[in-house]
Design an enzyme around this catalytic site. Structure first.
Site, PDB file in Angstrom:
ATOM      1  N   PRO A  63       0.848  -1.201   0.000  1.00  0.00           N
ATOM      2  CA  PRO A  63       0.000   0.000   0.000  1.00  0.00           C
ATOM      3  C   PRO A  63       0.881   1.249   0.000  1.00  0.00           C
ATOM      4  O   PRO A  63       1.280   1.751   1.055  1.00  0.00           O
ATOM      5  CB  PRO A  63      -0.803  -0.136   1.299  1.00  0.00           C
ATOM      6  CG  PRO A  63       0.077  -0.931   2.205  1.00  0.00           C
ATOM      7  CD  PRO A  63       0.887  -1.845   1.329  1.00  0.00           C
TER       8      PRO A  63
ATOM      9  N   ASP B 287       6.073   2.675   1.627  1.00  0.00           N
ATOM     10  CA  ASP B 287       5.128   1.671   2.084  1.00  0.00           C
ATOM     11  C   ASP B 287       4.454   2.213   3.342  1.00  0.00           C
ATOM     12  O   ASP B 287       5.108   2.387   4.380  1.00  0.00           O
ATOM     13  CB  ASP B 287       5.870   0.359   2.377  1.00  0.00           C
ATOM     14  CG  ASP B 287       4.935  -0.790   2.721  1.00  0.00           C
ATOM     15  OD1 ASP B 287       3.795  -0.528   3.142  1.00  0.00           O
ATOM     16  OD2 ASP B 287       5.369  -1.956   2.590  1.00  0.00           O
ATOM     17  N   HIS B 288       3.142   2.458   3.248  1.00  0.00           N
ATOM     18  CA  HIS B 288       2.451   3.090   4.373  1.00  0.00           C
ATOM     19  C   HIS B 288       2.338   2.165   5.580  1.00  0.00           C
ATOM     20  O   HIS B 288       1.925   2.599   6.665  1.00  0.00           O
ATOM     21  CB  HIS B 288       1.056   3.535   3.931  1.00  0.00           C
ATOM     22  CG  HIS B 288       0.683   4.891   4.441  1.00  0.00           C
ATOM     23  ND1 HIS B 288       0.847   5.263   5.753  1.00  0.00           N
ATOM     24  CD2 HIS B 288       0.156   5.978   3.815  1.00  0.00           C
ATOM     25  CE1 HIS B 288       0.437   6.516   5.911  1.00  0.00           C
ATOM     26  NE2 HIS B 288       0.012   6.975   4.750  1.00  0.00           N
ATOM     27  N   ARG B 289       2.713   0.906   5.436  1.00  0.00           N
ATOM     28  CA  ARG B 289       2.694   0.001   6.583  1.00  0.00           C
ATOM     29  C   ARG B 289       3.877   0.234   7.516  1.00  0.00           C
ATOM     30  O   ARG B 289       3.799  -0.067   8.716  1.00  0.00           O
ATOM     31  CB  ARG B 289       2.702  -1.464   6.108  1.00  0.00           C
ATOM     32  CG  ARG B 289       1.477  -1.876   5.326  1.00  0.00           C
ATOM     33  CD  ARG B 289       1.657  -3.257   4.729  1.00  0.00           C
ATOM     34  NE  ARG B 289       2.763  -3.306   3.768  1.00  0.00           N
ATOM     35  CZ  ARG B 289       3.158  -4.397   3.120  1.00  0.00           C
ATOM     36  NH1 ARG B 289       2.535  -5.558   3.352  1.00  0.00           N
ATOM     37  NH2 ARG B 289       4.156  -4.347   2.270  1.00  0.00           N
TER      38      ARG B 289
END
Length: 478
Positions: free
Chosen positions: A275, A448-450
Site C-alpha cells: 500500500p 510503504d504506508h505500513r
C-alpha cells in the site's frame, strides 16, 4: 576410446529456472578445456558466460541462438578422454595436465564458482521427472524432426507451434506430470487447467510456464474456463496468421521473458502487495551544484550528482531508519536493516535493472561515484552478477535523465521506499525575498504506508531537500 558426456544447463541460483542462449562461443569440432566458457546466456537477472566442466572435443550443440532453455536441458556434448587413434581429443592435453585431475575432468568438474554456481554436476534434486515410458508423447511436427535433441523452448518458436502439438488425449498420463517448476503447477491448478491433457514443449515433454499461459489464452479467447484449455483457440502469430474474427494483422506479440519478464513480475507484485503513497517537494539545488563544482575543481576524481544525492540519502536514512526496511507479510512484522544497500534504477538495452551499492552508508562521495560508474557500465554490458542485483534495502530512481520533472515510482519489492529525482533545470524561484533564476529539482518519495506514517515520510523528504538546498546541513551528521 573417447567417452561422450552431456553438459546440461546448470542451476544458475537465485531461483532462476531458465536462460536464453545469446551467443555460442564454440563450434562443433572445437577442442575445449575445463572451465572454458562455451556459451553466453541471458537469465532474468544478468548475462553470464557458462563454463564447461569437461575437456575434450565438442560433438554437438543443442539450441540455436535465441532459444530459451530450462535448467537441466542439454547444452552440448563433449568427447573426453584420449581416442585410440590419437584424434582431435588428444589435443586437449594442456587443459588436462596436472596429474589426477587430467585423468578425471569428466566426472569431477573444476569446482570453480562463477556468478553463484560452479562447474560441478548439479544436485540430484534439480533433475526433472521424466514421463512414464508407457505414455509416449505424440509425434513432433515436421519442422522439429530435423533436430529432435534441441528443445524448442524459444518464445517465438512456441507461439508459432500448432496447438495440436501441445495437447494430448485426456488420461494419457497416469504418473506425475513433468513441469518445470511448482509455480507452473500452481498456475494450472488456480485456473482449472488439467496438465494431463497437455504435452510440454520442453525436453521429454516438460511443461513450461509458456505452455500453460498459451493454453489459458486459448481458453480465454473462446470464452471457456481453463479446464477446457487443452483445445486450441483463435490467436494471431507470424506463423499461422490471424484467425477469422481475431485481432487485426498489425498486432505484434512480444513475449515477457528474460529481464523484462522479471521486472514485470516484480512490479506487479509490488503493486499487489504494497500500500504505497507518494509525497514530493521542489528544492533549490543551486548550492548543491556549486558545491559539486568546487569539489571537482579541487582536483582528484570527479564527483557525480547522483553520488552526492546518495550520500544525502544515507544520512537521511540514519535519521529515519523506518524507511530502510521491508515487511514480512507471513510473520506480520517489519524488518529494519542497520546497513544501507542502495539500489539505483539503470536503463539498459535489455530493460530496467536495479544494481545495488553495498554498504552505501560507509562510502564517501568519491567511493559512491566510482561504484555507481562501475555498476552502470556492467549493467549496460550485461555483465552484472545476480549478487549485484539483489539485496537492496532502499532505491534511488533518477528519472531526471529522461528529461522529466516528476514521477510516482513503483517501490522495488520487497523494499519499503524509493526516492525519485527529477531533472535539475533553471526556474524562477524566490531567493532571499527576491525573484531569481535558480537550479530547481523535484524530489519524490514513494513509501510503504505500513512501515511509517506521512509524518515520517515527510520528515525524511524534507531533510533530503534541506541538504540539497544547503549542503552544509549534511555536515551535522558526518
Amino acid at each position: 576410446m573417447a567417452q561422450v558426456l552431456e553438459f546440461k544447463l546448470p542451476d544458475l541460483g537465485e531461483g532462476l529456472t531458465e536462460a536464453e542462449i545469446v551467443r555460442w562461443l564454440v563450434e562443433v569440432g572445437d577442442v575445449v578445456a575445463v572451465d572454458q566458457p562455451v556459451v553466453e546466456v541471458e537469465t532474468a537477472k544478468a548475462m553470464v558466460d557458462v563454463p564447461c566442466p569437461y575437456s575434450g572435443v565438442v560433438t554437438a550443440r543443442f539450441g540455436a541462438e535465441g532459444t530459451e532453455l530450462p535448467v537441466g536441458a542439454p547444452l552440448l556434448t563433449v568427447a573426453v578422454g584420449e581416442p585410440a587413434d590419437g584424434g582431435p581429443a588428444a589435443a586437449a592435453g594442456p587443459a588436462e595436465s596436472g596429474g589426477a585431475r587430467g585423468r578425471t575432468p569428466a566426472t569431477e568438474g573444476s569446482g570453480n564458482v562463477l556468478v553463484g554456481y560452479g562447474t560441478a554436476e548439479a544436485p540430484a534434486r534439480r533433475r526433472r521427472v521424466r514421463p512414464p515410458q508407457a505414455a509416449p508423447a505424440p509425434p513432433a511436427p515436421p519442422a522439429a524432426s530435423a533436430a529432435p535433441a534441441a528443445p524448442a523452448t524459444n518464445g517465438q518458436v512456441r507461439t508459432a507451434e500448432p496447438a495440436a502439438a501441445r495437447t494430448r488425449a485426456p488420461g494419457a498420463v497416469d504418473g506425475p506430470v513433468p513441469v518445470i517448476s511448482p509455480l507452473v503447477r500452481r498456475l494450472a491448478r488456480q485456473n482449472g487447467l488439467d496438465l494431463r491433457e497437455m504435452t510440454g514443449s520442453g525436453p521429454d515433454g516438460l511443461i513450461l510456464r509458456a505452455d500453460v499461459e498459451y493454453a489459458l489464452r486459448a481458453a480465454a479467447a473462446q470464452g471457456r474456463p481453463g479446464a477446457a484449455a487443452g483445445e486450441p483457440g483463435p490467436r494471431t502469430d507470424r506463423a499461422s496468421g490471424p484467425a477469422p474474427g481475431a485481432e487485426s494483422p498489425g498486432v505484434t506479440r512480444v513475449p515477457l521473458k528474460g529481464i523484462r519478464g522479471t521486472v514485470a513480475d516484480k512490479l506487479s507484485r509490488s503493486r499487489a502487495e504494497i500500500p504505497d503513497a507518494t509525497c514530493w517537494v521542489d528544492a533549490d539545488a543551486t548550492e548543491l551544484m556549486r558545491t559539486r563544482a568546487a569539489m571537482n575543481a579541487a582536483g582528484g576524481p570527479k564527483v557525480s550528482v547522483i553520488a552526492l544525492l546518495a550520500r544525502i540519502c544515507t544520512a537521511a536514512l540514519a535519521r529515519f531508519p523506518e524507511l530502510n526496511s521491508s515487511v514480512n507479510t507471513g510473520a506480520r512484522e517489519i524488518v529494519r536493516y542497520a546497513d544501507v544497500h542502495l539500489g539505483f534504477a539503470a536503463q539498459t538495452d535489455r530493460g530496467l535493472v536495479v544494481p545495488v551499492v553495498r554498504d552505501a552508508h560507509t562510502r564517501d562521495a568519491e567511493s559512491l561515484t566510482a561504484e555507481f560508474a562501475r555498476l552502470t557500465g556492467a549493467a549496460r554490458s550485461g555483465t552484472l552478477t545476480p549478487a549485484e542485483l539483489t539485496g537492496g534495502t532502499f532505491t534511488l530512481n533518477n528519472y531526471g535523465v529522461f528529461g522529466v520533472d516528476g514521477s510516482t515510482p513503483i517501490i522495488n519489492h520487497p523494499e519499503a521506499a524509493m526516492l525519485g529525482i527529477g531533472r535539475i533545470v533553471p526556474r524562477p524561484w524566490v531567493h532571499e525575498g527576491e525573484l531569481a533564476v535558480r537550479q530547481v529539482v523535484q524530489l519524490s518519495l514513494t513509501f510503504d504506508h505500513r512501515v511509517c506514517d506521512g509524518g515520517t515520510a515527510g520528515g525524511f523528504l524534507r531533510y533530503v531537500a534541506d541538504c540539497v538546498e544547503q549542503p552544509a546541513v549534511l555536515l551535522r551528521t558526518l
